[in-house]
Design a protein around this motif. Structure first.
Motif, mmCIF file in Angstrom:
data_model
loop_
_atom_site.group_PDB
_atom_site.id
_atom_site.type_symbol
_atom_site.label_atom_id
_atom_site.label_comp_id
_atom_site.label_asym_id
_atom_site.label_seq_id
_atom_site.Cartn_x
_atom_site.Cartn_y
_atom_site.Cartn_z
ATOM 1 N N ASP A 123 -30.280 -0.056 44.252
ATOM 2 C CA ASP A 123 -30.720 0.568 43.004
ATOM 3 C C ASP A 123 -30.955 -0.454 41.902
ATOM 4 N N ASP A 124 -30.651 -1.719 42.177
ATOM 5 C CA ASP A 124 -30.745 -2.759 41.160
ATOM 6 C C ASP A 124 -32.106 -3.447 41.187
ATOM 7 N N VAL A 125 -32.314 -4.331 40.238
ATOM 8 C CA VAL A 125 -33.462 -5.231 40.233
ATOM 9 C C VAL A 125 -32.923 -6.623 39.939
ATOM 10 N N ILE A 126 -33.458 -7.619 40.612
ATOM 11 C CA ILE A 126 -33.004 -8.993 40.445
ATOM 12 C C ILE A 126 -33.975 -9.744 39.536
ATOM 13 N N LEU A 127 -33.423 -10.429 38.534
ATOM 14 C CA LEU A 127 -34.205 -11.284 37.649
ATOM 15 C C LEU A 127 -33.768 -12.719 37.927
#
Length: 331
Positions: free
Chosen positions: A102-106
């Motif tokens: 459910d996350d997004v990686i920056l």
């Protein structure tokens, strides 16, 4: 061993400082230019992707990019975008379990070739976790693997050797701040929301409302129109706010008497006067929803020490004193 001069020449130091700032300004100008051009689409897509996730923003980076990334993660979290920093080396030793689908990686890397990021990049691809990169390496491994690339323009470092990350880290920080503020505005994040994440310190105090610190009920220094000055002075002395509000028959605030008003009228026989004889009409007031910092501004602007708090009908609901603002850390 590095040799040091006995004393730095002030002229040389200032010239160096100005040169550093001008070089970094040029980098920010270049960043602003591409945001209004080729970086516009990717930036908007990054904002949309982050705004749509159900999880958190996982910021990662190594070296100076990692330090900047930790600050960006903190800025995102404090402005309503759940986020935290994961060190890429620690990620390779178990911390990948902190990242969910459910996350997004920056991911941040100026060159885009930081080998320490390989594990977290592979993990994002394996589990289809959106990957947004901040890099200047257009053909780098990180850029090729990313779903969205925030490609920063090449710019000269302020370091005279072109080695120490200076301009580059400032540009990374700026694009991170731009993301945080764009997300804040997209979500309609308010000062009240901001206070939720900043309850402590001077910042939290400045976001307090007058309703949270005002004195109410029997503590309010109020007298009706027609009250004798001796009785009004007794109320003023007993309540200890340095003022007393005057109400008409409908309970509406129509005037105020302060310590200063009494001092200015000592030449008169106060025992023979009533409050309406010396009161200041149309006194300065604030609403319960007024921010504490705004109330302090009114006090300073008019050189007064207390304010009557009124509702929409101009009926008193409280009183706030300079000492109350001092107590919570605003003043």
């Amino acid at each position: 061993m590095i040799k040091r001069q006995a004393k730095v020449e002030s002229g040389g130091a200032i010239a160096s400082a100005i040169r550093t700032i001008e070089t970094e300004k040029a980098g920010l100008a270049a960043l602003s230019a591409v945001l209004d051009g080729p970086l516009c689409g990717p930036f908007c897509e990054a904002v949309d992707r982050i705004a749509d996730i159900a999880g958190r923003v996982i910021v990662t980076g190594i070296g100076k990019s990692g330090h900047i990334g930790a600050k960006i993660a903190a800025s995102l979290a404090s402005t309503g975008t759940p986020s935290f920093f994961v060190h890429p080396v620690e990620a390779n030793h178990g911390d990948l379990g902190m990242i969910t689908r459910d996350d997004v990686i920056l991911a941040m890397s100026w060159s885009g070739e930081s080998s320490e990021l390989q594990g977290i990049i592979s993990y994002s691809r394996r589990f289809s976790i959106p990957l947004i990169s901040i890099t200047s390496g257009e053909r780098s491994t990180l850029a090729r693997e990313s779903d969205v690339v925030l490609l920063l323009p090449k710019a000269a470092e302020a370091c005279p050797h072109g080695l120490a990350p200076t301009t580059s880290t400032l540009m990374q920080l700026a694009i991170g701040d731009a993301l945080a503020v764009s997300l804040l505005e997209a979500r309609g994040f308010t000062a009240t929301d901001f206070k939720t994440f900043h309850p402590g310190g001077k910042l939290g105090a400045s976001l307090s409302h007058v309703s949270e610190i005002m004195h109410t009920g029997e503590n309010m220094p109020l007298v009706p129109l027609g009250t004798s000055m001796p009785d009004a002075v007794m109320v003023l002395s007993r309540k200890r706010y340095g003022c007393v509000g005057v109400l008409n028959d409908d309970g509406i605030l129509i005037g105020i008497i302060t310590d200063g008003d009494i001092a200015r009228n000592l030449a008169l026989n106060l025992a023979e006067l009533r409050v309406e004889d010396i009161m200041t009409r149309a006194p300065k007031t604030v609403k319960p929803s007024t921010l504490a910092t705004a109330a302090l501004g009114v006090l300073n602007q008019h050189n007064i020490s207390a304010l009557i708090v009124t509702d929409e009908t101009f009926r008193p609901v409280g009183v706030v004193h300079f000492h109350d603002l001092l107590r919570i850390g605003v003043a």
